[in-house]
Each structure stands twice: as C-alpha cells, then as structure tokens.
Design a protein around this motif. Structure first.
Motif, PDB file in Angstrom:
ATOM      1  N   UNK A  89      33.453   3.074  47.093  1.00 48.75           N
ATOM      2  CA  UNK A  89      33.466   4.512  47.395  1.00 48.75           C
ATOM      3  C   UNK A  89      34.253   4.826  48.658  1.00 48.75           C
ATOM      4  N   UNK A  90      34.405   3.826  49.542  1.00 48.16           N
ATOM      5  CA  UNK A  90      35.130   4.055  50.791  1.00 48.16           C
ATOM      6  C   UNK A  90      36.616   4.294  50.566  1.00 48.16           C
ATOM      7  N   UNK A  91      37.104   4.022  49.368  1.00 41.16           N
ATOM      8  CA  UNK A  91      38.485   4.368  49.047  1.00 41.16           C
ATOM      9  C   UNK A  91      38.701   5.876  49.158  1.00 41.16           C
ATOM     10  N   UNK A  92      37.624   6.641  49.008  1.00 41.65           N
ATOM     11  CA  UNK A  92      37.716   8.105  49.117  1.00 41.65           C
ATOM     12  C   UNK A  92      37.127   8.621  50.429  1.00 41.65           C
ATOM     13  N   UNK A  93      35.921   8.158  50.783  1.00 40.91           N
ATOM     14  CA  UNK A  93      35.231   8.735  51.947  1.00 40.91           C
ATOM     15  C   UNK A  93      35.526   7.991  53.238  1.00 40.91           C
ATOM     16  N   UNK A  94      36.103   6.787  53.148  1.00 41.44           N
ATOM     17  CA  UNK A  94      36.328   5.988  54.342  1.00 41.44           C
ATOM     18  C   UNK A  94      35.075   5.222  54.737  1.00 41.44           C
TER      19      UNK A  94
ATOM     20  N   UNK B  69      29.282   9.261  48.978  1.00 41.82           N
ATOM     21  CA  UNK B  69      29.732   8.081  48.243  1.00 41.82           C
ATOM     22  C   UNK B  69      29.392   8.197  46.759  1.00 41.82           C
ATOM     23  N   UNK B  70      28.244   8.773  46.453  1.00 41.94           N
ATOM     24  CA  UNK B  70      27.855   8.978  45.049  1.00 41.94           C
ATOM     25  C   UNK B  70      28.836   9.922  44.360  1.00 41.94           C
ATOM     26  N   UNK B  71      29.225  10.983  45.058  1.00 40.68           N
ATOM     27  CA  UNK B  71      30.188  11.919  44.487  1.00 40.68           C
ATOM     28  C   UNK B  71      31.539  11.242  44.268  1.00 40.68           C
ATOM     29  N   UNK B  72      31.928  10.376  45.207  1.00 44.24           N
ATOM     30  CA  UNK B  72      33.187   9.645  45.048  1.00 44.24           C
ATOM     31  C   UNK B  72      33.129   8.738  43.825  1.00 44.24           C
ATOM     32  N   UNK B  73      32.023   8.014  43.665  1.00 43.24           N
ATOM     33  CA  UNK B  73      31.887   7.126  42.512  1.00 43.24           C
ATOM     34  C   UNK B  73      31.892   7.913  41.206  1.00 43.24           C
ATOM     35  N   UNK B  74      31.240   9.061  41.196  1.00 47.70           N
ATOM     36  CA  UNK B  74      31.247   9.889  39.990  1.00 47.70           C
ATOM     37  C   UNK B  74      32.665  10.294  39.619  1.00 47.70           C
ATOM     38  N   UNK B  75      33.468  10.640  40.624  1.00 49.85           N
ATOM     39  CA  UNK B  75      34.854  11.012  40.365  1.00 49.85           C
ATOM     40  C   UNK B  75      35.647   9.824  39.829  1.00 49.85           C
ATOM     41  N   UNK B  76      35.461   8.662  40.454  1.00 50.66           N
ATOM     42  CA  UNK B  76      36.178   7.467  39.996  1.00 50.66           C
ATOM     43  C   UNK B  76      35.843   7.159  38.537  1.00 50.66           C
ATOM     44  N   UNK B  77      34.538   7.136  38.243  1.00 49.47           N
ATOM     45  CA  UNK B  77      34.088   6.613  36.957  1.00 49.47           C
ATOM     46  C   UNK B  77      34.170   7.640  35.831  1.00 49.47           C
ATOM     47  N   UNK B  78      33.938   8.898  36.144  1.00 48.75           N
ATOM     48  CA  UNK B  78      33.925   9.916  35.092  1.00 48.75           C
ATOM     49  C   UNK B  78      35.268  10.609  34.907  1.00 48.75           C
ATOM     50  N   UNK B  79      36.045  10.716  35.971  1.00 50.04           N
ATOM     51  CA  UNK B  79      37.324  11.423  35.888  1.00 50.04           C
ATOM     52  C   UNK B  79      38.507  10.458  35.749  1.00 50.04           C
ATOM     53  N   UNK B  80      38.507   9.378  36.520  1.00 54.97           N
ATOM     54  CA  UNK B  80      39.611   8.415  36.445  1.00 54.97           C
ATOM     55  C   UNK B  80      39.410   7.389  35.333  1.00 54.97           C
ATOM     56  N   UNK B  81      38.176   6.923  35.197  1.00 58.24           N
ATOM     57  CA  UNK B  81      37.880   5.883  34.203  1.00 58.24           C
ATOM     58  C   UNK B  81      36.996   6.424  33.084  1.00 58.24           C
ATOM     59  N   UNK B  82      37.111   7.702  32.818  1.00 54.12           N
ATOM     60  CA  UNK B  82      36.244   8.330  31.828  1.00 54.12           C
ATOM     61  C   UNK B  82      36.672   8.133  30.388  1.00 54.12           C
TER      62      UNK B  82
END
Length: 277
Positions: A122-127, A144-157
């Motif tokens: 998640x630090x790839x987004x939030x640092x 961090x949860x919001x970052x992971x949601x974006x990674x997994x649902x939007x990028x890897x959805x």
C-alpha cells in the motif's frame, strides 16, 4: 509450475476501521489527511475498462516501491544511501527463506516470503507513514486499505487477474491482523531488518545515534532464530561504538531494552530483561 493462490491457514479477522467519513473528519482535525511526509496523495486509480491497460498501470505503480525511500532514514538525513521500500521488503523475503523449520511449530515459509513482499504494498500509494508523523493508527490503516482497494479492484479487477487479486488480498489482510504464526514471523523480520539497516548506517556514515530505531524494534522480537540474529547484531553494534569511545553513551541510548524483553514482559517470564544485547 503455477503458484497456488494462498489461503490463510487460520481464519483472519478483518481489522475494525471507522467509516470513511469519520476517518476523514478525524484526519482533518489532526491535519493529517495526507500521506507520508505530509504529501498530498494523488486520486486513487480508476479502471479504464481495459484489463491490459489496468494491469500495466499496476506494474508501473510498483516502481514507486523502488523509488520511494523509507521515511525514518529521510528524517535522519541519510543521503544518498536511503533504503527504499522495496529494498526493505526484498531483504525481508530473503531472510524468511533462512528460517529453519521447527517440527513443533511448523511454518509455511513460501507464504512468509510472499507476505514479506506484499506487506508494504500500500505504501506505493500512501508512502511510508511512520508513528512520529502523528497519524492515528486507524487513519493510517484506512488510507492503506483504500490504496489496496484501488490496486485490487481497479487495477487488477479484471478476470485474468483474479488469482493475483486474491493472493495479494489474502497476504496483506493476514499481515495486518497479525493472528497467524506466519504473519507474526514476518513482523519480526520487519523489525530486525530495520535494526540491521540502522547498524549499517551507523557503521558507514557519521551518525550521532540511531538508538530510537533499536528501542522500537528489538524488544518485540519473538522468533528464536531472529532473536539470535539480533543478539549477534547488537553485540556487533556494541563493539562498533566501543571502538569510537562511546559505548556507555550508546548503552544509555537503548534505555535498558534488550532483545525480546517486551515479549518476556507480556508472557510473564522473568523481570523483562530478556536476552543480553
């Protein structure tokens, strides 16, 4: 041979977090709605509707783990050798491969290796948000949860990324809840890697003291193998500062903590002195 999608060996309870509106309100009160270092976070990624492009966006995102430096070292002014987030995770993964199996307490070592490589994703987004920045833990977790949601649902959805999506989610959630033996081991690796890097910086650069990094890490180590590594490391550090005529000063900087001493206090074993440093 394809890697099987890992599933948690024990039920993992999701960490309780406040609703987003409450988190944002509390974050606003503390002036900490931003990411690491107070930097404004970019808007979360939204799917383009093209699975290939979304996947490529995730692959490019991973570069941030290579170029973003760990905040504690930035704060200490360590230039230009600051350790990146991926540097930290890579050494952790390699150390996980070195952990011997205990028949009485078997560990899924391949899972530990993967978890080490995912735990700071998640630090790839939030640092790298550190405790000294004053961000409440639940706010940090929500970001961090919001970052992971974006990674997994939007990028890897996409359908083709289902296994990757489940793999990343399972590993990250398990580490965050810290309920399984594997997640506890990876947390120990996180702590000892920090201590290793601190000694290496003390040795290679003209630094007054990095004692706070040891005070916050070595007393919490639980795994016997990692405790032995840390004991040897701290003896090496003692000799380093003795050679510089500052052994007494550095011993005082450790505030009496020893390897595993906090664990012993929690478990009620002895007086909390732990293993000698």
């Amino acid at each position: 041979m394809p890697i099987a999608v890992p599933t948690a060996p024990h039920p993992v309870t999701k960490m309780n977090v406040l609703p987003v509106d409450q988190v944002n309100a509390q974050a606003a009160e503390t002036s900490k709605v931003l990411g690491a270092g107070g930097k404004e976070l970019p808007a979360p990624y939204k799917s383009s509707g093209n699975e290939a492009l979304d996947t490529l966006a995730f692959l490019h995102l991973l570069e941030q783990l290579k170029v973003q430096k760990r905040s504690g070292w930035i704060r200490e002014g360590l230039m230009p050798q600051k350790c990146s987030i991926s540097d930290h995770m890579c050494r952790m993964a390699l150390m996980a491969m070195m952990i011997p199996q205990d028949p009485a307490r078997p560990l899924d070592i391949p899972r530990c290796v993967m978890m080490a490589l995912v735990h700071d994703l998640a630090e790839a987004h939030v640092g790298d948000i550190t405790p000294v920045e004053g961000v409440p833990p639940h706010v940090k977790h929500q970001l961090e949860e919001q970052a992971m949601d974006s990674f997994l649902n939007e990028m890897l959805g996409g359908r083709g990324n289902r296994d990757a999506r489940e793999r990343f989610r399972s590993l990250w959630d398990e580490y965050e809840t810290r309920e399984t033996p594997e997640s506890k081991l990876v947390k120990d690796l996180d702590r000892v890697e920090l201590a290793l890097q601190a000694v290496e910086y003390e040795r290679s650069q003209d630094i007054q003291s990095l004692s706070p990094f040891f005070v916050g890490s070595i007393p919490h180590l639980e795994n016997p193998t990692i405790q032995k590594w840390a004991e040897t490391l701290m003896e090496e550090r003692r000799q380093l500062w003795a050679s510089r005529g500052r052994e007494k000063e550095e011993r005082e900087g450790l505030q009496g903590v020893t390897v595993g001493s906090k664990v012993m206090q929690v478990n009620g074993n002895g007086n909390g002195n732990g293993n000698g440093i």
